[in-house]
Design an enzyme around this catalytic site. Structure first.
Site, PDB file in Angstrom:
ATOM      1  N   LYS A 173      -7.996 -48.791 -21.044  1.00 20.73           N
ATOM      2  CA  LYS A 173      -8.245 -47.364 -20.770  1.00 20.73           C
ATOM      3  C   LYS A 173      -8.379 -46.687 -22.124  1.00 20.73           C
ATOM      4  O   LYS A 173      -7.403 -46.284 -22.740  1.00 20.73           O
ATOM      5  CB  LYS A 173      -7.071 -46.770 -19.981  1.00 20.73           C
ATOM      6  CG  LYS A 173      -7.416 -45.574 -19.115  1.00 20.73           C
ATOM      7  CD  LYS A 173      -8.017 -44.399 -19.857  1.00 20.73           C
ATOM      8  CE  LYS A 173      -7.052 -43.613 -20.681  1.00 20.73           C
ATOM      9  NZ  LYS A 173      -7.696 -42.594 -21.550  1.00 20.73           N
ATOM     10  N   GLU A 176     -10.785 -40.813 -23.650  1.00 18.48           N
ATOM     11  CA  GLU A 176     -11.916 -40.187 -22.948  1.00 18.48           C
ATOM     12  C   GLU A 176     -12.720 -39.288 -23.882  1.00 18.48           C
ATOM     13  O   GLU A 176     -13.765 -38.768 -23.503  1.00 18.48           O
ATOM     14  CB  GLU A 176     -11.413 -39.405 -21.727  1.00 18.48           C
ATOM     15  CG  GLU A 176     -10.554 -38.172 -22.018  1.00 18.48           C
ATOM     16  CD  GLU A 176      -9.076 -38.487 -22.314  1.00 18.48           C
ATOM     17  OE1 GLU A 176      -8.767 -39.583 -22.831  1.00 18.48           O
ATOM     18  OE2 GLU A 176      -8.236 -37.601 -22.053  1.00 18.48           O
ATOM     19  N   SER A 226      -0.202 -40.543 -29.425  1.00 21.35           N
ATOM     20  CA  SER A 226       0.749 -39.586 -29.997  1.00 21.35           C
ATOM     21  C   SER A 226       2.182 -39.887 -29.518  1.00 21.35           C
ATOM     22  O   SER A 226       2.373 -40.535 -28.482  1.00 21.35           O
ATOM     23  CB  SER A 226       0.353 -38.172 -29.595  1.00 21.35           C
ATOM     24  OG  SER A 226       0.380 -38.053 -28.187  1.00 21.35           O
ATOM     25  N   CYS A 281      -3.427 -42.553 -38.204  1.00 21.96           N
ATOM     26  CA  CYS A 281      -1.967 -42.618 -38.077  1.00 21.96           C
ATOM     27  C   CYS A 281      -1.335 -43.114 -39.368  1.00 21.96           C
ATOM     28  O   CYS A 281      -0.144 -42.986 -39.566  1.00 21.96           O
ATOM     29  CB  CYS A 281      -1.576 -43.536 -36.937  1.00 21.96           C
ATOM     30  SG  CYS A 281      -1.979 -45.236 -37.287  1.00 21.96           S
ATOM     31  N   GLU A 382       3.081 -33.361 -37.049  1.00 22.81           N
ATOM     32  CA  GLU A 382       1.968 -34.245 -37.397  1.00 22.81           C
ATOM     33  C   GLU A 382       0.698 -33.396 -37.251  1.00 22.81           C
ATOM     34  O   GLU A 382       0.266 -33.115 -36.137  1.00 22.81           O
ATOM     35  CB  GLU A 382       1.899 -35.449 -36.458  1.00 22.81           C
ATOM     36  CG  GLU A 382       0.783 -36.407 -36.856  1.00 22.81           C
ATOM     37  CD  GLU A 382       0.528 -37.533 -35.854  1.00 22.81           C
ATOM     38  OE1 GLU A 382       0.776 -37.357 -34.648  1.00 22.81           O
ATOM     39  OE2 GLU A 382       0.059 -38.597 -36.306  1.00 22.81           O
TER      40      GLU A 382
HETATM   41  P1  NAD Z   1      -2.981 -39.079 -27.231  1.00 21.08           P
HETATM   42  O1  NAD Z   1      -1.564 -39.454 -27.131  1.00 21.08           O
HETATM   43  O2  NAD Z   1      -3.382 -37.695 -26.876  1.00 21.08           O
HETATM   44  O3  NAD Z   1      -3.888 -40.041 -26.310  1.00 21.08           O
HETATM   45  C1  NAD Z   1      -3.745 -41.444 -26.346  1.00 21.08           C
HETATM   46  C2  NAD Z   1      -4.100 -42.005 -24.972  1.00 21.08           C
HETATM   47  O4  NAD Z   1      -3.201 -41.474 -23.993  1.00 21.08           O
HETATM   48  C3  NAD Z   1      -5.523 -41.648 -24.521  1.00 21.08           C
HETATM   49  O5  NAD Z   1      -6.098 -42.763 -23.905  1.00 21.08           O
HETATM   50  C4  NAD Z   1      -5.285 -40.515 -23.530  1.00 21.08           C
HETATM   51  O6  NAD Z   1      -6.249 -40.481 -22.506  1.00 21.08           O
HETATM   52  C5  NAD Z   1      -3.920 -40.823 -22.958  1.00 21.08           C
HETATM   53  N1  NAD Z   1      -3.182 -39.608 -22.582  1.00 21.08           N
HETATM   54  C6  NAD Z   1      -3.275 -38.384 -23.161  1.00 21.08           C
HETATM   55  N2  NAD Z   1      -2.440 -37.519 -22.553  1.00 21.08           N
HETATM   56  C7  NAD Z   1      -1.812 -38.204 -21.572  1.00 21.08           C
HETATM   57  C8  NAD Z   1      -0.825 -37.852 -20.608  1.00 21.08           C
HETATM   58  N3  NAD Z   1      -0.316 -36.625 -20.537  1.00 21.08           N
HETATM   59  N4  NAD Z   1      -0.383 -38.814 -19.757  1.00 21.08           N
HETATM   60  C9  NAD Z   1      -0.878 -40.061 -19.813  1.00 21.08           C
HETATM   61  N5  NAD Z   1      -1.824 -40.443 -20.710  1.00 21.08           N
HETATM   62  C10 NAD Z   1      -2.280 -39.535 -21.592  1.00 21.08           C
HETATM   63  O7  NAD Z   1      -3.440 -39.445 -28.723  1.00 21.08           O
HETATM   64  P2  NAD Z   1      -4.833 -39.122 -29.416  1.00 21.08           P
HETATM   65  O8  NAD Z   1      -4.892 -37.666 -29.708  1.00 21.08           O
HETATM   66  O9  NAD Z   1      -5.936 -39.754 -28.703  1.00 21.08           O
HETATM   67  O10 NAD Z   1      -4.651 -39.938 -30.789  1.00 21.08           O
HETATM   68  C11 NAD Z   1      -4.019 -39.418 -31.920  1.00 21.08           C
HETATM   69  C12 NAD Z   1      -2.558 -39.786 -31.981  1.00 21.08           C
HETATM   70  O11 NAD Z   1      -2.429 -41.210 -31.944  1.00 21.08           O
HETATM   71  C13 NAD Z   1      -1.879 -39.353 -33.261  1.00 21.08           C
HETATM   72  O12 NAD Z   1      -0.598 -38.890 -32.951  1.00 21.08           O
HETATM   73  C14 NAD Z   1      -1.817 -40.625 -34.092  1.00 21.08           C
HETATM   74  O13 NAD Z   1      -0.789 -40.666 -35.053  1.00 21.08           O
HETATM   75  C15 NAD Z   1      -1.598 -41.630 -33.024  1.00 21.08           C
HETATM   76  N6  NAD Z   1      -1.988 -42.957 -33.463  1.00 21.08           N
HETATM   77  C16 NAD Z   1      -1.005 -43.840 -33.751  1.00 21.08           C
HETATM   78  C17 NAD Z   1      -1.336 -45.096 -34.212  1.00 21.08           C
HETATM   79  C18 NAD Z   1      -0.266 -46.080 -34.547  1.00 21.08           C
HETATM   80  O14 NAD Z   1      -0.606 -47.214 -34.813  1.00 21.08           O
HETATM   81  N7  NAD Z   1       1.010 -45.716 -34.548  1.00 21.08           N
HETATM   82  C19 NAD Z   1      -2.681 -45.458 -34.372  1.00 21.08           C
HETATM   83  C20 NAD Z   1      -3.664 -44.530 -34.041  1.00 21.08           C
HETATM   84  C21 NAD Z   1      -3.295 -43.273 -33.587  1.00 21.08           C
END
Ligand code: NAD
Length: 497
Positions: A173, A176, A226, A281, A382
């Site tokens: 997944k 989006e 996140s 990240c 962040e």
């Molecule tokens: P996000 O948490 O908003 O989304 C990640 C995934 O979760 C997506 O597929 C999204 O559709 C899904 N999602 C979003 N909201 C949701 C909810 N309420 N319930 C269930 N699923 C949900 O993250 P993002 O904005 O796409 O990515 C950026 C974040 O990811 C930053 O915080 C970054 O630090 C982190 N990140 C961490 C790493 C790591 O290795 N630690 C690597 C890349 C990115």
């Protein structure tokens, strides 16, 4: 305008929920596509396809899996440029950076090509008379992967190649916000010979994710995103009996000691803070300058930051592209005046930048904040954008204390010429990935990737040996081939002699 569909059972599956997400080109601000958002029934179809494919795939020979993975490696290699263009079109990062992302993803496919070596078990012969013991690792079943927007190709490649190499089947997944690269990855896997149903992809939002977290036929969940969502994924999937690794957000500190080469440290800080517009990240978001080098280091960083060229990712002259959405751009921008109000010195303010010909794009220039203190919002949150904070500290010890009191512990780095100080830092700092004169210490494929504290929920880092362990479970067989003289009843606990 294109519609980006799911991939179920080896083919495109048209969205049936009637719900779509908006996909934009962040450089122009224009909508370029819509992405189908899966409902529960569509997620269930993808999981059913993966579950059906599992018995035969988990029983396929290592030679067969390896062959498919080698084909996949070749295909990805041949399609690097196309994948990078898809990333740039929906994420916004510059093409060279997108190519770098594909290359790092390829490293994990190459790791997976070595699966016969990685899955070797262990045997001990004659642990007792005529008794041998053998440990093997077997696949889990259907694994789900949920990935973030900022690495639309690399993070999916951290997950499914290794998971399927271990004999699992997979439901991905992706984000989006920029879904096309992941769909292309999965199509190419099919072209490489991955059988139908072994890798499925559903696009979606919370509805799709929450179904994956509770679906009884999902054995394990890999998540990257996140911190709040990582926590939710870890809690919910664990409560539903699944194995979970959930990688979260970060606030990475770079400690610069007075003996460091300040030109190299400034180069590193600028590259690591502003690369990919800070949407990494592993981006450096805080430079911790140990007295008395603060003024000189800030001057050097500012001089470099002012010279950066911001523009569309398709222009080879651009060093930094736009942010992912307008809302995110505005949120990132808001940290700069807030930091000023809270007492920081705004050395470079990029919030007013306009890119000619791309006035509707989600661009922001780079910002540099000096004399930031830990209570400020710019330090606490962040930001996930091109805003670099500098905190000044009187000593190594104070710098270490600051870093170790952060709620996150993803990556960190020290810049110094003192081997003893670097060694101390390596042992004393609380973070999962440490760089010594390396600002973004992302491990190679054969070492695992993962943070500490609020940067990772679960016990396993991703890929490397941890990845193999995460995607398999252990089984130990104890065998005796008895002699005619063996036998007799003994109600005591089995002992070895
Ligand atoms: P996000 O948490 O908003 O989304 C990640 C995934 O979760 C997506 O597929 C999204 O559709 C899904 N999602 C979003 N909201 C949701 C909810 N309420 N319930 C269930 N699923 C949900 O993250 P993002 O904005 O796409 O990515 C950026 C974040 O990811 C930053 O915080 C970054 O630090 C982190 N990140 C961490 C790493 C790591 O290795 N630690 C690597 C890349 C990115």
């Amino acid at each position: 305008m294109k519609t980006i569909q799911h991939w179920i059972d080896g083919r495109i599956a048209e969205g049936a929920s009637g719900r779509y997400g908006v996909v934009t080109n962040p450089a122009t601000g224009e909508q370029t596509g819509q992405v189908a958002l899966a409902n529960t029934a569509e997620v269930d179809r993808a999981v059913a396809s993966a579950a059906e494919a599992f018995p035969s795939w988990s029983n396929s020979s290592l030679a067969q899996r390896t062959q498919v993975l080698f084909n996949y490696r070749e295909l990805l290699n041949a399609h690097r440029d196309e994948l990078a263009s898809l990333i740039t079109a929906e994420h916004g990062k510059v093409h060279s950076d997108a190519l770098g992302e594909v290359a790092r993803g390829l490293e994990i496919v190459e790791l997976a090509c070595g699966i016969p070596q990685l899955l070797k078990g262990e045997t001990s012969t004659q642990v007792s008379n005529r008794v041998d013991v053998e440990s093997i690792r077997q696949p889990l079943g259907v694994v789900a992967g949920i990935t973030p927007f900022n690495f639309p190709a690399m993070v999916p490649l951290w997950m499914f190649p290794l998971a399927i190499a271990c004999g699992n089947t997979f439901v991905l997944k992706p984000s989006e916000k920029d879904p096309s690269a992941a769909l292309r990855l999965v199509e190419l896997a099919s072209e490489a010979g991955v059988p139908d149903g072994v890798v499925n992809l559903v696009h979606g939002d919370k509805e799709a994710v929450d179904r994956l977290l509770e679906h009884p036929d999902i054995a394990a969940v890999s998540f990257v995103g996140s911190t709040p969502i990582a926590e939710h994924v870890h809690r919910t999937a664990s409560a539903n009996g699944k194995r979970v690794q959930a990688l979260g957000g970060a606030k990475n500190h770079m400690l610069v000691l007075p003996d460091a080469n300040l030109d190299q440290a400034a180069d590193a800080a600028v590259s690591a803070a502003y690369g990919s517009a800070g949407e990494r990240c592993m981006a450096v978001s805080v430079v911790v300058a140990v007295d008395p080098i603060g003024d000189e280091l800030v001057d050097k960083i500012a001089e470099r930051a002012r010279a950066l060229r911001v523009g569309p990712g398709t222009d080879p002259a651009s060093e930094m592209g736009p942010l992912i959405t307008r809302e995110h751009r505005d949120k990132v921008a808001s940290y700069v005046p807030k930091a000023r109000e809270q007492g920081a010195e705004v050395v470079v303010d990029g919030t007013e930048l306009k890119v000619e010909g791309y006035e509707n794009g989600f661009f922001i220039g780079v910002s540099l904040l000096d004399k930031v203190t830990p209570e400020m919002d710019a330090y606490q949150d962040e930001i996930f954008g091109p805003v670099l904070s500098v905190v000044r500290v009187p000593s190594y010890e104070e710098g270490l204390k600051l870093i170790n009191s952060s709620r996150w512990g993803n990556g960190t780095a020290i810049f110094t010429r003192d081997g003893g100080a670097a060694r101390r830092f390596k042992l004393e700092v609380q973070a999962g990935m440490v760089g010594v004169n390396v600002p973004i210490p992302v491990p190679v494929g054969y070492h695992s990737f993962g943070g500490w504290k609020d940067s990772l929920f679960g016990d396993h880092h991703i890929y490397g040996t941890d990845g193999i362990h995460f995607y398999t479970r252990g089984k130990v067989t104890t065998t005796r081939w008895p002699d005619p003289s063996d036998g007799g009843i003994d109600l005591g606990f089995p002992s070895n002699s």
